[in-house]
Design a protein around this motif. Structure first.
Motif, PDB file in Angstrom:
ATOM      1  N   CYS A   1      -0.957   2.933   5.426  1.00  3.84           N
ATOM      2  CA  CYS A   1      -0.469   4.084   6.336  1.00  3.84           C
ATOM      3  C   CYS A   1       0.690   3.813   7.270  1.00  3.84           C
ATOM      4  CB  CYS A   1      -1.587   4.823   6.985  1.00  3.84           C
ATOM      5  SG  CYS A   1      -2.696   5.568   5.821  1.00  3.84           S
ATOM      6  N   LEU A   2       0.451   2.562   7.863  1.00  3.09           N
ATOM      7  CA  LEU A   2       1.491   2.048   8.869  1.00  3.09           C
ATOM      8  C   LEU A   2       2.796   2.034   8.434  1.00  3.09           C
ATOM      9  CD1 LEU A   2       1.750   1.250  12.072  1.00  3.09           C
ATOM     10  CD2 LEU A   2       0.993  -1.095  11.316  1.00  3.09           C
ATOM     11  N   VAL A   3       2.890   1.455   7.362  1.00  4.41           N
ATOM     12  CA  VAL A   3       4.349   1.280   6.265  1.00  4.41           C
ATOM     13  C   VAL A   3       4.896   2.350   5.987  1.00  4.41           C
ATOM     14  CG1 VAL A   3       5.068   0.200   4.215  1.00  4.41           C
ATOM     15  CG2 VAL A   3       3.591  -1.275   5.700  1.00  4.41           C
ATOM     16  N   ILE A   4       4.045   3.397   5.552  1.00  2.42           N
ATOM     17  CA  ILE A   4       4.578   4.570   5.228  1.00  2.42           C
ATOM     18  C   ILE A   4       4.922   5.380   6.383  1.00  2.42           C
ATOM     19  CG2 ILE A   4       3.937   7.014   4.418  1.00  2.42           C
ATOM     20  CD1 ILE A   4       1.777   5.469   2.764  1.00  2.42           C
TER      21      ILE A   4
ATOM     22  N   ILE B   1      -1.571  12.623  11.157  1.00  2.00           N
ATOM     23  CA  ILE B   1      -2.642  12.041  10.274  1.00  2.00           C
ATOM     24  C   ILE B   1      -2.179  10.729   9.962  1.00  2.00           C
ATOM     25  CG2 ILE B   1      -3.817  12.316   8.221  1.00  2.00           C
ATOM     26  CD1 ILE B   1      -3.482  15.508   8.658  1.00  2.00           C
ATOM     27  N   LEU B   2      -1.040  10.570   9.595  1.00  2.00           N
ATOM     28  CA  LEU B   2      -0.691   9.052   9.178  1.00  2.00           C
ATOM     29  C   LEU B   2      -0.938   8.020  10.466  1.00  2.00           C
ATOM     30  CD1 LEU B   2       2.279   9.467   6.924  1.00  2.00           C
ATOM     31  CD2 LEU B   2       0.224   8.192   6.250  1.00  2.00           C
ATOM     32  N   HIS B   3      -0.522   8.571  11.723  1.00  2.00           N
ATOM     33  CA  HIS B   3      -0.587   7.887  12.554  1.00  2.00           C
ATOM     34  C   HIS B   3      -1.907   7.468  12.931  1.00  2.00           C
ATOM     35  CE1 HIS B   3      -0.536   7.140  17.189  1.00  2.00           C
ATOM     36  NE2 HIS B   3       0.647   6.421  16.963  1.00  2.00           N
TER      37      HIS B   3
ATOM     38  N   TYR C   1      -7.841  12.728  19.155  1.00  2.00           N
ATOM     39  CA  TYR C   1      -6.194  12.253  19.060  1.00  2.00           C
ATOM     40  C   TYR C   1      -5.482  13.462  20.117  1.00  2.00           C
ATOM     41  CZ  TYR C   1      -1.950  11.251  16.527  1.00  2.00           C
ATOM     42  OH  TYR C   1      -0.798  10.659  16.240  1.00  2.00           O
ATOM     43  N   PRO C   2      -4.601  12.681  20.632  1.00  4.85           N
ATOM     44  CA  PRO C   2      -3.637  13.552  21.612  1.00  4.85           C
ATOM     45  C   PRO C   2      -2.835  14.668  21.088  1.00  4.85           C
ATOM     46  CG  PRO C   2      -3.208  11.149  21.710  1.00  4.85           C
ATOM     47  CD  PRO C   2      -4.195  11.222  20.722  1.00  4.85           C
ATOM     48  N   ALA C   3      -3.069  15.746  21.440  1.00 10.69           N
ATOM     49  CA  ALA C   3      -2.560  17.014  20.831  1.00 10.69           C
ATOM     50  C   ALA C   3      -1.066  17.083  21.058  1.00 10.69           C
ATOM     51  CB  ALA C   3      -2.946  18.389  21.494  1.00 10.69           C
ATOM     52  N   GLY C   4      -0.325  16.351  22.007  1.00 15.75           N
ATOM     53  CA  GLY C   4       1.232  16.248  22.134  1.00 15.75           C
ATOM     54  C   GLY C   4       1.911  15.715  20.983  1.00 15.75           C
ATOM     55  N   LEU C   5       1.116  14.603  20.308  1.00 15.58           N
ATOM     56  CA  LEU C   5       1.711  13.972  19.214  1.00 15.58           C
ATOM     57  C   LEU C   5       1.785  14.649  17.969  1.00 15.58           C
ATOM     58  CD1 LEU C   5       0.467   9.915  19.472  1.00 15.58           C
ATOM     59  CD2 LEU C   5       2.681  11.394  19.680  1.00 15.58           C
ATOM     60  N   VAL C   6       0.823  15.615  17.726  1.00 18.68           N
ATOM     61  CA  VAL C   6       0.592  16.686  16.628  1.00 18.68           C
ATOM     62  C   VAL C   6       1.812  17.338  16.812  1.00 18.68           C
ATOM     63  CG1 VAL C   6      -0.570  18.462  15.589  1.00 18.68           C
ATOM     64  CG2 VAL C   6      -1.932  16.484  16.476  1.00 18.68           C
TER      65      VAL C   6
ATOM     66  N   LEU D   1       4.725  16.751  18.521  1.00 15.73           N
ATOM     67  CA  LEU D   1       5.972  16.216  18.341  1.00 15.73           C
ATOM     68  C   LEU D   1       6.172  15.544  16.907  1.00 15.73           C
ATOM     69  CD1 LEU D   1       6.008  13.821  21.602  1.00 15.73           C
ATOM     70  CD2 LEU D   1       7.651  15.671  20.763  1.00 15.73           C
ATOM     71  N   LEU D   2       5.159  15.278  16.342  1.00 17.01           N
ATOM     72  CA  LEU D   2       5.402  14.464  14.925  1.00 17.01           C
ATOM     73  C   LEU D   2       4.990  15.366  13.840  1.00 17.01           C
ATOM     74  CD1 LEU D   2       3.507  11.183  15.350  1.00 17.01           C
ATOM     75  CD2 LEU D   2       5.755  11.373  15.459  1.00 17.01           C
ATOM     76  N   GLY D   3       4.224  16.499  14.124  1.00 13.81           N
ATOM     77  CA  GLY D   3       3.809  17.545  13.034  1.00 13.81           C
ATOM     78  C   GLY D   3       2.378  16.923  12.409  1.00 13.81           C
ATOM     79  N   LEU D   4       1.695  17.744  11.699  1.00 17.81           N
ATOM     80  CA  LEU D   4       0.530  17.344  11.375  1.00 17.81           C
ATOM     81  C   LEU D   4       0.372  16.124  10.235  1.00 17.81           C
ATOM     82  CD1 LEU D   4      -2.602  18.010  11.774  1.00 17.81           C
ATOM     83  CD2 LEU D   4      -2.269  19.764   9.862  1.00 17.81           C
ATOM     84  N   PRO D   5       1.212  16.289   9.248  1.00 15.39           N
ATOM     85  CA  PRO D   5       1.122  15.069   8.352  1.00 15.39           C
ATOM     86  C   PRO D   5       1.401  13.669   9.046  1.00 15.39           C
ATOM     87  CG  PRO D   5       2.334  16.958   7.236  1.00 15.39           C
ATOM     88  CD  PRO D   5       2.280  17.193   8.733  1.00 15.39           C
ATOM     89  N   LEU D   6       2.623  13.681   9.805  1.00 17.51           N
ATOM     90  CA  LEU D   6       2.589  12.379  10.379  1.00 17.51           C
ATOM     91  C   LEU D   6       1.745  11.908  11.240  1.00 17.51           C
ATOM     92  CD1 LEU D   6       6.563  12.273  10.839  1.00 17.51           C
ATOM     93  CD2 LEU D   6       5.167  11.004   9.348  1.00 17.51           C
TER      94      LEU D   6
END
Length: 95
Positions: free
Chosen positions: A71-74, A42-44, A28-33, A35-40
């Protein structure tokens, strides 16, 4: 509950020679963690499709499980209002 249709290739409709290739981005790209934070993040990652390849025609296509669709809807329900709030806040601060 009804029965599920067998998985078939969308191009040639063959279901006998499909192979799973895993997730598109297994690491998983660390940049998205960041930008989004860990919970989002994980959902992504949970909402992403598993890539399959047809052995007959060679087409790669994605499959999402029911849990991945949920997960996509959430993710969409949480992310869109958050982005709108951030854009509104930025617009107010830039005035």
């Amino acid at each position: 509950m009804g029965t599920r249709d067998p998985i078939q290739c969308p191009r040639c409709h063959d279901g006998s020679s499909l192979t799973s290739r895993g997730k598109r981005y297994p690491l998983y790209p660390a940049g998205l963690v960041v930008l989004l934070g860990l919970p989002l993040a994980i959902l992504h990652q949970s909402s992403s499709a598993t890539i399959c390849r047809c052995g007959k025609c060679g087409k790669d296509f994605g499959l999402r499980s029911t849990l991945a669709r949920i997960c996509l809807v959430i993710l969409i329900v949480v992310l869109i209002p958050t982005l709108l709030m951030v854009m509104g806040l930025v617009a107010v601060l830039l005035r």
